[in-house]
Design an enzyme around this catalytic site. Sequence first.
Site, PDB file in Angstrom:
ATOM      1  N   LYS A 133     -63.564  42.070   7.688  1.00  0.00           N
ATOM      2  CA  LYS A 133     -64.371  43.340   8.626  1.00  0.00           C
ATOM      3  C   LYS A 133     -65.868  43.480   8.355  1.00  0.00           C
ATOM      4  O   LYS A 133     -66.251  43.688   9.523  1.00  0.00           O
ATOM      5  CB  LYS A 133     -63.648  44.657   7.699  1.00  0.00           C
ATOM      6  CG  LYS A 133     -62.033  44.682   8.084  1.00  0.00           C
ATOM      7  CD  LYS A 133     -61.538  46.004   7.281  1.00  0.00           C
ATOM      8  CE  LYS A 133     -60.065  46.044   7.615  1.00  0.00           C
ATOM      9  NZ  LYS A 133     -59.509  47.085   6.619  1.00  0.00           N
ATOM     10  N   GLY A 145     -53.491  52.367   9.999  1.00  0.00           N
ATOM     11  CA  GLY A 145     -52.079  53.219  10.423  1.00  0.00           C
ATOM     12  C   GLY A 145     -52.081  53.367  11.969  1.00  0.00           C
ATOM     13  O   GLY A 145     -52.799  52.923  12.551  1.00  0.00           O
TER      14      GLY A 145
HETATM   15  N1  LIG Z   1     -51.078  48.024  10.680  1.00  0.00           N
HETATM   16  C1  LIG Z   1     -52.275  48.747  10.555  1.00  0.00           C
HETATM   17  O1  LIG Z   1     -52.479  49.886  10.066  1.00  0.00           O
HETATM   18  C2  LIG Z   1     -53.296  48.073  11.331  1.00  0.00           C
HETATM   19  C3  LIG Z   1     -54.601  48.802  11.148  1.00  0.00           C
HETATM   20  C4  LIG Z   1     -55.909  48.144  11.878  1.00  0.00           C
HETATM   21  C5  LIG Z   1     -55.412  46.879  12.496  1.00  0.00           C
HETATM   22  N2  LIG Z   1     -54.368  46.318  12.589  1.00  0.00           N
HETATM   23  C6  LIG Z   1     -54.239  45.153  13.292  1.00  0.00           C
HETATM   24  O2  LIG Z   1     -53.240  45.252  14.420  1.00  0.00           O
HETATM   25  C7  LIG Z   1     -52.526  44.119  14.750  1.00  0.00           C
HETATM   26  C8  LIG Z   1     -51.268  44.449  14.721  1.00  0.00           C
HETATM   27  O3  LIG Z   1     -50.600  44.946  13.519  1.00  0.00           O
HETATM   28  P1  LIG Z   1     -49.200  45.743  13.275  1.00  0.00           P
HETATM   29  O4  LIG Z   1     -49.101  46.418  12.084  1.00  0.00           O
HETATM   30  O5  LIG Z   1     -48.794  46.416  14.652  1.00  0.00           O
HETATM   31  O6  LIG Z   1     -48.193  44.370  13.322  1.00  0.00           O
HETATM   32  P2  LIG Z   1     -46.616  44.107  13.197  1.00  0.00           P
HETATM   33  O7  LIG Z   1     -46.094  45.450  13.227  1.00  0.00           O
HETATM   34  O8  LIG Z   1     -46.334  42.990  12.636  1.00  0.00           O
HETATM   35  O9  LIG Z   1     -46.465  44.016  14.910  1.00  0.00           O
HETATM   36  C9  LIG Z   1     -46.868  42.782  15.493  1.00  0.00           C
HETATM   37  C10 LIG Z   1     -45.857  42.335  16.675  1.00  0.00           C
HETATM   38  O10 LIG Z   1     -46.087  41.125  17.451  1.00  0.00           O
HETATM   39  C11 LIG Z   1     -45.142  40.168  17.464  1.00  0.00           C
HETATM   40  N3  LIG Z   1     -45.473  39.011  17.310  1.00  0.00           N
HETATM   41  C12 LIG Z   1     -46.437  38.137  16.646  1.00  0.00           C
HETATM   42  N4  LIG Z   1     -46.612  36.979  16.852  1.00  0.00           N
HETATM   43  C13 LIG Z   1     -45.969  36.811  18.078  1.00  0.00           C
HETATM   44  C14 LIG Z   1     -45.819  35.534  18.711  1.00  0.00           C
HETATM   45  N5  LIG Z   1     -46.404  34.365  18.605  1.00  0.00           N
HETATM   46  N6  LIG Z   1     -45.111  35.797  19.820  1.00  0.00           N
HETATM   47  C15 LIG Z   1     -44.426  36.818  20.379  1.00  0.00           C
HETATM   48  N7  LIG Z   1     -44.450  37.923  19.451  1.00  0.00           N
HETATM   49  C16 LIG Z   1     -45.199  38.098  18.181  1.00  0.00           C
HETATM   50  C17 LIG Z   1     -44.378  40.576  16.064  1.00  0.00           C
HETATM   51  O11 LIG Z   1     -42.999  40.015  16.325  1.00  0.00           O
HETATM   52  P3  LIG Z   1     -42.227  39.481  14.805  1.00  0.00           P
HETATM   53  O12 LIG Z   1     -42.120  40.767  13.938  1.00  0.00           O
HETATM   54  O13 LIG Z   1     -40.979  39.111  15.177  1.00  0.00           O
HETATM   55  O14 LIG Z   1     -43.238  38.585  14.068  1.00  0.00           O
HETATM   56  C18 LIG Z   1     -44.193  41.957  16.060  1.00  0.00           C
HETATM   57  O15 LIG Z   1     -43.325  42.734  16.967  1.00  0.00           O
HETATM   58  C19 LIG Z   1     -52.743  43.138  13.734  1.00  0.00           C
HETATM   59  O16 LIG Z   1     -53.919  42.336  13.894  1.00  0.00           O
HETATM   60  C20 LIG Z   1     -53.528  44.055  12.530  1.00  0.00           C
HETATM   61  O17 LIG Z   1     -54.301  43.430  11.680  1.00  0.00           O
HETATM   62  C21 LIG Z   1     -53.285  46.851  12.147  1.00  0.00           C
END
Ligand SMILES: NC(=O)c1ccc[n+]([C@@H]2O[C@H](COP(=O)([O-])OP(=O)(O)OC[C@H]3O[C@@H](n4cnc5c(N)ncnc54)[C@H](OP(=O)(O)O)[C@@H]3O)[C@@H](O)[C@H]2O)c1
Length: 432
Positions: free
Chosen positions: A206, A308
């Site tokens: 970050k 979140g």
């Molecule tokens: N969670 C937080 O609080 C937060 C905060 C700030 C930033 N972020 C960022 O936001 C982004 C998303 O986070 P998230 O928490 O929503 O992640 P997540 O719940 O793991 O969601 C990612 C989704 O994308 C799919 N996916 C990943 N790679 C793929 C591929 N190559 N082809 C097709 N589908 C794919 C995953 O499927 P599978 O599950 O089948 O792999 C999942 O459904 C990340 O970069 C994270 O660093 C998250």
Amino acid sequence: MKKLAVAVAGLGMIGRETVRLLRKRRAELRERLGAELTLVAVADRQVGREARALSLPGRVVRYADPVAMARSADADLFVELLGGFDAPRRFALEALGRGRSVVTANKRLLAYAWPQLARAARASGASLAFEGSVAGGIPVLRALELSFSGDRVLSLDGILNGTTNYILTRCEEGLTAAAALREAQEKGFAEKDSALDLSGRDAAQKLSVLAGLVTGGWLKPDSFPVAGIESVESRDVAYARQRLGKAVRLVARLRFAGSAAAPLVEAGVSATLVPLDHPLAAARRQYNALLVRTASAGDLMFYGQGAGAGPTASAVLADLFVTARDLLGGLPAPRPGPRPLQLAPPGSAVSGFYLRLEVIDLPGALARIAGALGREGVSIASIHQDLAAGARAVPVMITTHPAPRGRFELARRRILGLAAVSKRHCAMRILG
Ligand SMILES: NC(=O)c1ccc[n+]([C@@H]2O[C@H](COP(=O)([O-])OP(=O)(O)OC[C@H]3O[C@@H](n4cnc5c(N)ncnc54)[C@H](OP(=O)(O)O)[C@@H]3O)[C@@H](O)[C@H]2O)c1
């Protein structure tokens, strides 16, 4: 009414909330933008299941492969919420290469592929927006990008990782670090694999994004000192609070020197002792905070939830809104440049230090420790031996006056080589 088409890759925690908000806020967005933001395509490994769960209409095109969507979907704005690195990088480069704007919340992608993304965006004139990648819902990136355009940012000190802040503040309330981590995992603040958070690497990625935004250059995440909170124990937190009047926080810091054209950057992430009346000490539990020091506006503090679904999706939507406004004829968003940043020597940062050692109660042991610090010109501010422990090895807590980090590190290594000193120890920077 003008229309802008949106494609979202990744229907996980953040992607689902982004799609939900995009549809829920549709009327307000239309009103404020003077144009319609329409979801035209989505991509996810489980795209059928996720699209059904979100009740997406049949006209929204479904892709299992996000890169194929970036290559062929008829969208103006591509949102990357996949997580990971390789697929997001190919997705973003594909969309930017087609001259389409990209919104992402992926700090790892930005921290490691900054030059490539910057070059692709510059070459095609497309925008790259990433407010959600740092400090979740707190609008720090937009403020840094725009609000200080007539000012100069001198330094940033941030609590950028909610998991470690949760652990450290729960330790202040009497929990052990291990119990606090378990609690954070149970409450969903911490990942099952918390190594990225605890080691400080998440905060370092970050920090790289923040440095890039302020300077336009690339701060490689592996190019500056990063230490996490793995060695911090609840007794360090208690000692800091009760005896030193300080709170322990994982602080990511940037200092900018040199000129605007050739900035010299001092960067680091470390467990840090912060005076209890310092604004960063007020950030508790999973909250994030960023203290920005500027030449004209003085000190400004940003505070809020750093992760979140709700806070992050809110930041993604703000990026969509601003990028859409720019596409409709507003001011073009500044684009990052690929130039690597020049770093100050890693050992040159000056601060006081806290050192907790386990020392076997031998005659002359304390004198040797003091001597090792003295040889490096590091002078002791306070020393406390915890005799109550009653064991052969007793904890010794030392604080030092400000000294260059490199000199302190040399002394620390020498101290850990002494026969009377165990390797188990904790070292932290002292702020202020
Ligand atoms: N969670 C937080 O609080 C937060 C905060 C700030 C930033 N972020 C960022 O936001 C982004 C998303 O986070 P998230 O928490 O929503 O992640 P997540 O719940 O793991 O969601 C990612 C989704 O994308 C799919 N996916 C990943 N790679 C793929 C591929 N190559 N082809 C097709 N589908 C794919 C995953 O499927 P599978 O599950 O089948 O792999 C999942 O459904 C990340 O970069 C994270 O660093 C998250």
